[in-house]
Scaffold this motif. Structure first.
Motif, PDB file in Angstrom:
ATOM      1  N   ALA A   1       0.809  -1.216   0.000  1.00 15.74           N
ATOM      2  CA  ALA A   1       0.000   0.000   0.000  1.00 15.74           C
ATOM      3  C   ALA A   1       0.844   1.269   0.000  1.00 15.74           C
ATOM      4  N   SER A   2       2.087   1.178   0.449  1.00 12.72           N
ATOM      5  CA  SER A   2       2.938   2.378   0.520  1.00 12.72           C
ATOM      6  C   SER A   2       3.800   2.555  -0.731  1.00 12.72           C
ATOM      7  N   PHE A   3       3.448   1.867  -1.828  1.00 12.86           N
ATOM      8  CA  PHE A   3       4.305   1.902  -3.019  1.00 12.86           C
ATOM      9  C   PHE A   3       4.519   3.323  -3.541  1.00 12.86           C
ATOM     10  N   ALA A   4       3.527   4.173  -3.435  1.00 16.55           N
ATOM     11  CA  ALA A   4       3.647   5.528  -3.981  1.00 16.55           C
ATOM     12  C   ALA A   4       4.737   6.335  -3.282  1.00 16.55           C
ATOM     13  N   ALA A   5       5.058   5.986  -2.051  1.00 16.44           N
ATOM     14  CA  ALA A   5       6.105   6.699  -1.316  1.00 16.44           C
ATOM     15  C   ALA A   5       7.504   6.295  -1.777  1.00 16.44           C
ATOM     16  N   HIS A   6       7.593   5.234  -2.562  1.00 15.68           N
ATOM     17  CA  HIS A   6       8.894   4.698  -2.968  1.00 15.68           C
ATOM     18  C   HIS A   6       9.313   5.073  -4.378  1.00 15.68           C
ATOM     19  N   PHE A   7       8.397   5.647  -5.150  1.00 16.22           N
ATOM     20  CA  PHE A   7       8.796   6.003  -6.506  1.00 16.22           C
ATOM     21  C   PHE A   7       8.256   7.372  -6.891  1.00 16.22           C
ATOM     22  N   LYS A   8       8.924   7.936  -7.886  1.00 20.65           N
ATOM     23  CA  LYS A   8       8.549   9.252  -8.388  1.00 20.65           C
ATOM     24  C   LYS A   8       8.741   9.233  -9.901  1.00 20.65           C
ATOM     25  N   TYR A   9       7.856   9.895 -10.598  1.00 22.21           N
ATOM     26  CA  TYR A   9       7.975  10.052 -12.046  1.00 22.21           C
ATOM     27  C   TYR A   9       8.022  11.538 -12.339  1.00 22.21           C
ATOM     28  N   GLU A  10       8.997  11.958 -13.114  1.00 19.41           N
ATOM     29  CA  GLU A  10       9.125  13.352 -13.522  1.00 19.41           C
ATOM     30  C   GLU A  10       9.109  13.434 -15.038  1.00 19.41           C
ATOM     31  N   VAL A  11       8.538  14.509 -15.551  1.00 18.05           N
ATOM     32  CA  VAL A  11       8.514  14.724 -16.994  1.00 18.05           C
ATOM     33  C   VAL A  11       8.942  16.160 -17.283  1.00 18.05           C
ATOM     34  N   THR A  12       9.775  16.324 -18.289  1.00 19.47           N
ATOM     35  CA  THR A  12      10.218  17.643 -18.718  1.00 19.47           C
ATOM     36  C   THR A  12      10.045  17.737 -20.228  1.00 19.47           C
ATOM     37  N   SER A  13      10.087  18.959 -20.726  1.00 20.46           N
ATOM     38  CA  SER A  13       9.984  19.149 -22.171  1.00 20.46           C
ATOM     39  C   SER A  13      11.122  20.042 -22.636  1.00 20.46           C
ATOM     40  N   SER A  14      11.459  19.882 -23.907  1.00 22.10           N
ATOM     41  CA  SER A  14      12.486  20.725 -24.509  1.00 22.10           C
ATOM     42  C   SER A  14      12.144  20.937 -25.974  1.00 22.10           C
ATOM     43  N   GLY A  15      12.799  21.914 -26.557  1.00 22.09           N
ATOM     44  CA  GLY A  15      12.583  22.202 -27.968  1.00 22.09           C
ATOM     45  C   GLY A  15      11.482  23.213 -28.186  1.00 22.09           C
ATOM     46  N   PRO A  16      11.318  23.644 -29.430  1.00 18.94           N
ATOM     47  CA  PRO A  16      10.267  24.615 -29.753  1.00 18.94           C
ATOM     48  C   PRO A  16       8.885  23.981 -29.628  1.00 18.94           C
ATOM     49  N   GLN A  17       7.878  24.813 -29.469  1.00 15.58           N
ATOM     50  CA  GLN A  17       6.517  24.337 -29.226  1.00 15.58           C
ATOM     51  C   GLN A  17       6.027  23.377 -30.307  1.00 15.58           C
ATOM     52  N   ASN A  18       6.423  23.587 -31.549  1.00 15.01           N
ATOM     53  CA  ASN A  18       5.940  22.710 -32.632  1.00 15.01           C
ATOM     54  C   ASN A  18       6.786  21.448 -32.775  1.00 15.01           C
ATOM     55  N   LEU A  19       7.890  21.339 -32.049  1.00 16.90           N
ATOM     56  CA  LEU A  19       8.752  20.151 -32.092  1.00 16.90           C
ATOM     57  C   LEU A  19       9.166  19.736 -30.680  1.00 16.90           C
ATOM     58  N   THR A  20       8.222  19.781 -29.752  1.00 17.45           N
ATOM     59  CA  THR A  20       8.516  19.486 -28.358  1.00 17.45           C
ATOM     60  C   THR A  20       8.924  18.028 -28.195  1.00 17.45           C
ATOM     61  N   VAL A  21       9.970  17.815 -27.407  1.00 17.52           N
ATOM     62  CA  VAL A  21      10.391  16.480 -27.010  1.00 17.52           C
ATOM     63  C   VAL A  21      10.182  16.365 -25.505  1.00 17.52           C
ATOM     64  N   TRP A  22       9.439  15.340 -25.096  1.00 15.91           N
ATOM     65  CA  TRP A  22       9.147  15.089 -23.696  1.00 15.91           C
ATOM     66  C   TRP A  22      10.101  14.016 -23.192  1.00 15.91           C
ATOM     67  N   THR A  23      10.627  14.214 -22.005  1.00 20.62           N
ATOM     68  CA  THR A  23      11.502  13.221 -21.383  1.00 20.62           C
ATOM     69  C   THR A  23      10.940  12.882 -20.012  1.00 20.62           C
ATOM     70  N   GLY A  24      10.683  11.598 -19.817  1.00 22.32           N
ATOM     71  CA  GLY A  24      10.185  11.107 -18.537  1.00 22.32           C
ATOM     72  C   GLY A  24      11.277  10.329 -17.822  1.00 22.32           C
ATOM     73  N   THR A  25      11.291  10.419 -16.498  1.00 23.46           N
ATOM     74  CA  THR A  25      12.292   9.728 -15.694  1.00 23.46           C
ATOM     75  C   THR A  25      11.625   9.124 -14.465  1.00 23.46           C
ATOM     76  N   TYR A  26      11.940   7.856 -14.196  1.00 28.04           N
ATOM     77  CA  TYR A  26      11.464   7.178 -12.989  1.00 28.04           C
ATOM     78  C   TYR A  26      12.584   7.120 -11.957  1.00 28.04           C
TER      79      TYR A  26
END
Length: 85
Positions: free
Chosen positions: A20-45
């Motif tokens: 039940a406490s799994f949510a306290a053990h992990f985190k997911y982050e997402v960032t974006s880069s590049g121009p609005q019409n060519l955005t690249v998203w990067t996710g990290t666990y």
């Protein structure tokens, strides 16, 4: 395998490992880069504040899936048994 299975497999593994406490053990982050019409998203666990997998794509969902896939590969390389869905 459908593109949604890696995130589901990772979530199932984390719930089985931490209960039940799994949510306290992990985190997911997402960032974006590049121009609005060519955005690249990067996710990290992060698991217990240790960076595991990251992945990039042109949309958030695919970036999250790529990050989940890399995280599963790293967990398996460490000897963890991540069951398939």
């Amino acid at each position: 395998m459908s593109s949604t299975h890696f995130t589901m497999r990772l979530n199932n593994f984390l719930q089985a490992r931490y209960g039940a406490s799994f949510a306290a053990h992990f985190k997911y982050e997402v960032t974006s880069s590049g121009p609005q019409n060519l955005t690249v998203w990067t996710g990290t666990y992060f698991i217990d504040d240790i960076k595991y997998g990251d992945g990039s794509a042109t949309n958030k969902r695919d970036a999250k899936e790529a990050a989940a896939q890399k995280t599963i590969e790293m967990l398996e390389a460490e000897g963890n048994d991540v069951p398939p869905n």
